[in-house]
Design an enzyme around this catalytic site. Structure first.
Site, PDB file in Angstrom:
ATOM      1  N   ARG A 164      24.976  -7.280  15.692  1.00 26.32           N
ATOM      2  CA  ARG A 164      24.008  -6.974  14.694  1.00 26.32           C
ATOM      3  C   ARG A 164      23.722  -5.379  14.797  1.00 26.32           C
ATOM      4  NH1 ARG A 164      22.108 -12.033  15.976  1.00 26.32           N
ATOM      5  NH2 ARG A 164      22.518 -13.840  14.417  1.00 26.32           N
ATOM      6  N   LYS A 187      18.246 -12.939  17.032  1.00 22.04           N
ATOM      7  CA  LYS A 187      17.485 -13.324  15.981  1.00 22.04           C
ATOM      8  C   LYS A 187      16.464 -14.638  16.703  1.00 22.04           C
ATOM      9  CE  LYS A 187      19.315 -12.397  11.659  1.00 22.04           C
ATOM     10  NZ  LYS A 187      19.758 -12.832  10.494  1.00 22.04           N
ATOM     11  N   HIS A 255      27.471  -4.111   8.824  1.00 24.33           N
ATOM     12  CA  HIS A 255      27.367  -5.426   8.918  1.00 24.33           C
ATOM     13  C   HIS A 255      28.912  -6.325   8.719  1.00 24.33           C
ATOM     14  CE1 HIS A 255      25.087  -9.163  10.171  1.00 24.33           C
ATOM     15  NE2 HIS A 255      25.521  -9.967   9.218  1.00 24.33           N
ATOM     16  N   ARG A 258      30.838  -6.682  12.123  1.00 24.68           N
ATOM     17  CA  ARG A 258      30.581  -7.969  12.629  1.00 24.68           C
ATOM     18  C   ARG A 258      31.279  -9.075  12.081  1.00 24.68           C
ATOM     19  NH1 ARG A 258      26.567 -11.279  15.356  1.00 24.68           N
ATOM     20  NH2 ARG A 258      25.748 -12.721  14.207  1.00 24.68           N
ATOM     21  N   HIS A 281      25.005 -17.749  16.523  1.00 25.98           N
ATOM     22  CA  HIS A 281      24.646 -18.311  15.379  1.00 25.98           C
ATOM     23  C   HIS A 281      23.859 -19.705  15.983  1.00 25.98           C
ATOM     24  CE1 HIS A 281      27.578 -16.797  12.372  1.00 25.98           C
ATOM     25  NE2 HIS A 281      26.599 -15.903  12.498  1.00 25.98           N
TER      26      HIS A 281
END
Length: 309
Positions: A164, A187, A255, A258, A281
């Site tokens: 990211r 994240k 993005h 990615r 993820h």
């Protein structure tokens, strides 16, 4: 919460405690906490107006499905899309479950409410040729060689490692020179190991050699023209200029590189689980969107090769 009048003091305090728990125990990111605070704040404000006053915790925990449907209809009337409605419903359910657990209230009816269906937007990756062209083009408009090398290094990390933009710009001098395998914190504080291609290591090394500012271990690896941490907006602008010169669509964003990383890996026979780990993820269903992208691209190729009469 100050922009949502009519909410009871008890509800405000409960929401603050709930958000604090999400941060401490679930590792929710600041962006997630902000979004959930807004969603639940809107819900509480709606309930206050809907029932003519601020609701106590017991009343909120035993909210009826008709109340929730009224809230969803209200939000739809404001133009809120299905995806955002689903997120609001998730936030309200999480908050209500938290209250119910602490007040010994049965919230089964509300928790059984389903979100409106929505068709998730598929990622819009570049072709392999388009991605390579961006990497070659992004440095050509820079006013100084080191800035061009910097922009090329960043986009190479996005495409070559699937980072990211926040992850690439979060690298510090301690990460240089880049190792063959890099530990990335994504994240929610989730860590993952990402292989670093020789081309990416070389691009970052070239930038570091040309950068006029001292790269300290604790400072940002990528610097702006005045020496501060590089802004994501400057990377976006470099991409905008590159795609304009190349004639690429507006979907060719940082993005998208990615997305391209994941789609091209899948096209080359990459394992979906491995790609999930590389992207960071939490859910395989998020990564599975790339299988739809790959299938859609195959369908386009087939249609061009076998046009209907």
């Amino acid at each position: 919460m100050t922009d949502h009048p009519g909410i009871s003091a008890a509800a405000r305090a409960a929401m603050a405690d709930w958000l604090a728990q999400m941060k401490a125990l679930d590792g929710a990111s600041p962006a997630t906490l902000e979004a959930y605070a807004g969603d639940v704040g809107r819900w509480l404000a709606f309930m206050a107006g809907h029932h003519g006053g601020g609701q106590g915790l017991a009343a909120l925990a035993s909210t009826s499905r008709s109340d929730l449907r009224a809230f969803m209809a209200h939000e739809q009337g404001r133009g809120v899309g299905a995806r955002s409605l689903a997120r609001r419903l998730s936030a309200v359910k999480s908050f209500t479950r938290w209250i119910a657990d602490r007040s010994d209230t049965d919230a089964t009816a509300l928790l059984a409410t389903r979100a409106p269906r929505h068709r998730p937007k598929l990622p819009r990756p570049l072709t392999q040729e388009g991605a390579r062209a961006v990497l070659d083009e992004v440095a050509t408009d820079a006013r100084e060689d080191w800035i061009g090398a910097r922009d090329m290094a960043v986009v190479t990390l996005l495409y070559g490692c699937g980072l990211r933009i926040s992850e690439a710009l979060g690298l510090t001098g301690a990460d240089h020179p880049l190792p063959e395998v890099m530990r990335i914190i994504g994240k929610g504080g989730k860590e993952r190991l990402v292989p670093v291609l020789p081309a990416a290591r070389a691009a970052v090394a070239r930038y570091a050699a040309l950068c006029p500012f001292e790269i300290s271990r604790d400072g940002a690896l990528f610097r702006g023209a005045r020496g501060g941490a590089l802004s994501p907006r400057l990377v976006q602008l470099a991409m905008e200029k590159a795609r304009a010169r190349l004639g690429l669509p507006a979907t060719a964003t940082p993005h998208a590189l990615r997305h391209s990383f994941a789609t091209h890996l899948l096209s080359a026979g990459g394992d979906l689980r491995a790609i999930q780990e590389l992207l960071g993820h939490s859910s395989l269903s998020t990564t599975q969107a790339y299988t739809a992208v790959d299938a859609a691209r195959l369908a386009e190729v087939y249609a061009r090769a076998h046009p209907r009469a």
